[in-house]
Scaffold this motif. Sequence first.
Motif, mmCIF file in Angstrom:
data_model
loop_
_atom_site.group_PDB
_atom_site.id
_atom_site.type_symbol
_atom_site.label_atom_id
_atom_site.label_comp_id
_atom_site.label_asym_id
_atom_site.label_seq_id
_atom_site.Cartn_x
_atom_site.Cartn_y
_atom_site.Cartn_z
ATOM 1 N N PHE A 64 35.447 67.391 -73.224
ATOM 2 C CA PHE A 64 35.072 68.501 -72.348
ATOM 3 C C PHE A 64 35.285 69.866 -73.007
ATOM 4 O O PHE A 64 34.651 70.838 -72.624
ATOM 5 C CB PHE A 64 35.864 68.449 -71.042
ATOM 6 C CG PHE A 64 35.305 67.500 -70.003
ATOM 7 C CD1 PHE A 64 34.246 66.646 -70.276
ATOM 8 C CD2 PHE A 64 35.846 67.471 -68.737
ATOM 9 C CE1 PHE A 64 33.745 65.774 -69.327
ATOM 10 C CE2 PHE A 64 35.350 66.608 -67.763
ATOM 11 C CZ PHE A 64 34.301 65.763 -68.059
ATOM 12 N N GLU A 65 36.176 69.942 -73.985
ATOM 13 C CA GLU A 65 36.438 71.228 -74.655
ATOM 14 C C GLU A 65 35.211 71.779 -75.362
ATOM 15 O O GLU A 65 35.109 72.975 -75.584
ATOM 16 C CB GLU A 65 37.626 71.094 -75.608
ATOM 17 C CG GLU A 65 38.943 70.997 -74.871
ATOM 18 C CD GLU A 65 40.130 70.708 -75.774
ATOM 19 O OE1 GLU A 65 39.928 70.427 -76.983
ATOM 20 O OE2 GLU A 65 41.261 70.743 -75.265
ATOM 21 N N SER A 66 34.265 70.911 -75.687
ATOM 22 C CA SER A 66 33.038 71.371 -76.340
ATOM 23 C C SER A 66 31.992 71.833 -75.323
ATOM 24 O O SER A 66 30.935 72.326 -75.709
ATOM 25 C CB SER A 66 32.450 70.263 -77.214
ATOM 26 O OG SER A 66 31.982 69.197 -76.407
ATOM 27 N N LEU A 67 32.293 71.678 -74.042
ATOM 28 C CA LEU A 67 31.361 72.064 -72.977
ATOM 29 C C LEU A 67 31.775 73.399 -72.377
ATOM 30 O O LEU A 67 32.942 73.784 -72.457
ATOM 31 C CB LEU A 67 31.342 70.988 -71.882
ATOM 32 C CG LEU A 67 30.989 69.569 -72.324
ATOM 33 C CD1 LEU A 67 31.082 68.614 -71.145
ATOM 34 C CD2 LEU A 67 29.616 69.515 -72.954
ATOM 35 N N PRO A 68 30.847 74.110 -71.753
ATOM 36 C CA PRO A 68 31.214 75.368 -71.108
ATOM 37 C C PRO A 68 32.229 75.126 -69.992
ATOM 38 O O PRO A 68 32.163 74.112 -69.284
ATOM 39 C CB PRO A 68 29.904 75.893 -70.528
ATOM 40 C CG PRO A 68 28.856 74.914 -70.844
ATOM 41 C CD PRO A 68 29.443 73.781 -71.595
ATOM 42 N N LYS A 69 33.169 76.058 -69.846
ATOM 43 C CA LYS A 69 34.207 75.916 -68.828
ATOM 44 C C LYS A 69 33.618 76.020 -67.426
ATOM 45 O O LYS A 69 34.028 75.312 -66.512
ATOM 46 C CB LYS A 69 35.277 76.988 -69.034
ATOM 47 C CG LYS A 69 36.516 76.793 -68.224
ATOM 48 C CD LYS A 69 37.609 77.758 -68.651
ATOM 49 C CE LYS A 69 38.884 77.479 -67.891
ATOM 50 N NZ LYS A 69 39.984 78.284 -68.369
ATOM 51 N N TYR A 70 32.683 76.912 -67.261
ATOM 52 C CA TYR A 70 32.009 77.093 -65.968
ATOM 53 C C TYR A 70 30.517 76.878 -66.178
ATOM 54 O O TYR A 70 29.967 77.245 -67.196
ATOM 55 C CB TYR A 70 32.255 78.498 -65.405
ATOM 56 C CG TYR A 70 33.706 78.801 -65.128
ATOM 57 C CD1 TYR A 70 34.311 78.320 -63.972
ATOM 58 C CD2 TYR A 70 34.469 79.535 -66.018
ATOM 59 C CE1 TYR A 70 35.643 78.586 -63.706
ATOM 60 C CE2 TYR A 70 35.809 79.806 -65.756
ATOM 61 C CZ TYR A 70 36.386 79.328 -64.606
ATOM 62 O OH TYR A 70 37.707 79.577 -64.347
ATOM 63 N N GLY A 71 29.882 76.284 -65.224
ATOM 64 C CA GLY A 71 28.445 76.063 -65.313
ATOM 65 C C GLY A 71 28.108 74.733 -65.944
ATOM 66 O O GLY A 71 28.945 74.068 -66.544
ATOM 67 N N ALA A 72 26.869 74.368 -65.790
ATOM 68 C CA ALA A 72 26.395 73.082 -66.292
ATOM 69 C C ALA A 72 26.184 73.130 -67.803
ATOM 70 O O ALA A 72 25.678 74.126 -68.328
ATOM 71 C CB ALA A 72 25.093 72.705 -65.594
ATOM 72 N N PRO A 73 26.557 72.077 -68.498
ATOM 73 C CA PRO A 73 26.296 71.998 -69.935
ATOM 74 C C PRO A 73 24.801 71.867 -70.205
ATOM 75 O O PRO A 73 24.039 71.423 -69.346
ATOM 76 C CB PRO A 73 27.018 70.725 -70.368
ATOM 77 C CG PRO A 73 27.885 70.345 -69.228
ATOM 78 C CD PRO A 73 27.312 70.945 -68.009
ATOM 79 N N SER A 74 24.430 72.237 -71.402
ATOM 80 C CA SER A 74 23.034 72.087 -71.796
ATOM 81 C C SER A 74 22.725 70.607 -72.028
ATOM 82 O O SER A 74 23.631 69.774 -72.163
ATOM 83 C CB SER A 74 22.763 72.865 -73.087
ATOM 84 O OG SER A 74 23.437 72.238 -74.174
#
Length: 145
Positions: free
Chosen positions: A69-79
């Motif tokens: 999850f650290e590679s994903l945005p903290k807020y909002g949907a991932p690309s």
Amino acid sequence: MENLSVGEVAKRCGVNVSALHFYERKGLISSARNTGNQRRYGRDIIRRVSLIKVAQQLGISLEEVKSVFESLPKYGAPSHAQWERLASHWQQQLDQRIALLQKLRDSLTGCIGCGCLSMQRCPLYNPHDEAAKKGSGPVFLLQDE
């Protein structure tokens, strides 16, 4: 888009409110606060919590989930590309687990299914603890064929 309360997320995801608080303390999910200092989540949190639940059922640790999850945005949907990378990472792990589970299933079925209990042919038989030379743990199961 309207943010969700902790209760709404818990109900939608089928978890207790305390689980959401726990996931947040562990850094797996994040919330914003409204003017009354109440947690509010974007709808994208539903996907994250669902993924956490599935990962736990598959035996993936929360630490592993957090690292991914650290590679994903903290807020909002991932690309889409970010989700593809996450899926690819876990697909390799799951393929390895599936192969090991199939090997375990096949070993147990063969041993239990034949009914011969022949110590001369049984792959699980270990005369004079020969398996100790191969290492610790379930060496017969983990050895490559």
